[in-house]
Design a protein around this motif. Sequence first.
Motif, short mmCIF file in Angstrom:
data_model
loop_
_atom_site.label_atom_id
_atom_site.label_comp_id
_atom_site.label_asym_id
_atom_site.label_seq_id
_atom_site.Cartn_x
_atom_site.Cartn_y
_atom_site.Cartn_z
N THR A 260 -56.14 -25.36 -12.25
CA THR A 260 -55.88 -26.36 -13.11
C THR A 260 -56.61 -27.46 -12.50
N ALA A 261 -56.93 -27.73 -11.23
CA ALA A 261 -57.26 -28.76 -10.49
C ALA A 261 -58.78 -28.98 -10.96
N VAL A 262 -59.50 -27.80 -10.57
CA VAL A 262 -61.02 -27.96 -10.75
C VAL A 262 -61.35 -28.03 -12.44
N GLU A 263 -60.71 -27.29 -13.12
CA GLU A 263 -60.77 -27.62 -14.40
C GLU A 263 -60.43 -29.15 -14.91
N GLY A 264 -59.50 -29.72 -14.36
CA GLY A 264 -59.37 -31.18 -14.66
C GLY A 264 -60.27 -32.02 -14.01
N MET A 265 -60.93 -31.73 -12.97
CA MET A 265 -62.12 -32.38 -12.45
C MET A 265 -63.25 -32.36 -13.26
N ALA A 266 -63.62 -31.02 -13.96
CA ALA A 266 -64.58 -30.77 -14.80
C ALA A 266 -64.35 -31.65 -15.90
#
Length: 303
Positions: free
Chosen positions: A258-264
């Motif tokens: 969830t965190a890395v997809e949010g950054m992306a």
Amino acid sequence: MQEPVDPPSAAHGPDPAAVPTDADGTQNGESREIDRLRREVRDLRGKLRAHPLISHAQGLLQERYRLPDAEAAFELMKRCSQQHNLKLRNLASAVVSVPRPDDERGLWFPGRSGRTPPPLKFLPGHRPDKVNRSTVLKQVLHQALAFTEAPMGDLQTMEPAVGLQMEHHRGLSEEFLDFFAVVEEGTSCSLAARRRVRVVSDVATDPAVSEPAREMILAVGSRTAHSMPMLSPAGRTVGVFSLHLPRSGQDLTRVQATAVEGMAAQAGRWLEWHQQTILLNALEDLHRRGRDLRSGPGRRRTE
């Protein structure tokens, strides 16, 4: 570079055992010199890859603004890239791919209005309208690696005249960076760019990975690759970053994913804003300067 000096004699030189060494036993000075030479070679290779694109843009500008030679076109691009804090390669790619301006108008993009930059929550303390593109891309990869504890990663942006092009990386070999300088088909990142969703690839067995790419990825110790597309608000892929994990079938936790997809997602929106504001501002400035040069000294430019 300092002039070379004669090495000290064995009788008066330092004890090799007393010289600090890196973890692999290489002396620090030698290791730093090797790293410096590798960076120089990588930079030279990057310039060689960018040369045809820049030459193409020079030719277009020379013809468009009736410039005396290719050097004048290069200086025009160089000045605008510096003024707007853009890589020359990115500006040249836009010159080549964006439809040429209407000579009857003074603006290349008439009717364009300012746009508010989207927030960058993973960059607290940075104003999204002031931070430069390189900082945003570096921090996306750095924070994604730190949050997932992935030892290796790479990030590419989608260049209209080129395709997916390597921008930043961590923990990867020179051979890997050379091989994937421009990414085409046969990788998880190209698949993520096309599908516009996160792609998880078991490198050794994934049929979507080409054999040459598989061999290169396995050689750096990656067994599972997680590739995240960075998308514009309209769903267009503007870049991809990949995290390389050392075990086969190694997944991210739900919190990590969830965190890395949010950054992306944040980075994708910001990159689209950058392309539609900063990059177009640079092209507009280039057009204005080019028209001035075409008018010639002492002649009034007609708008």
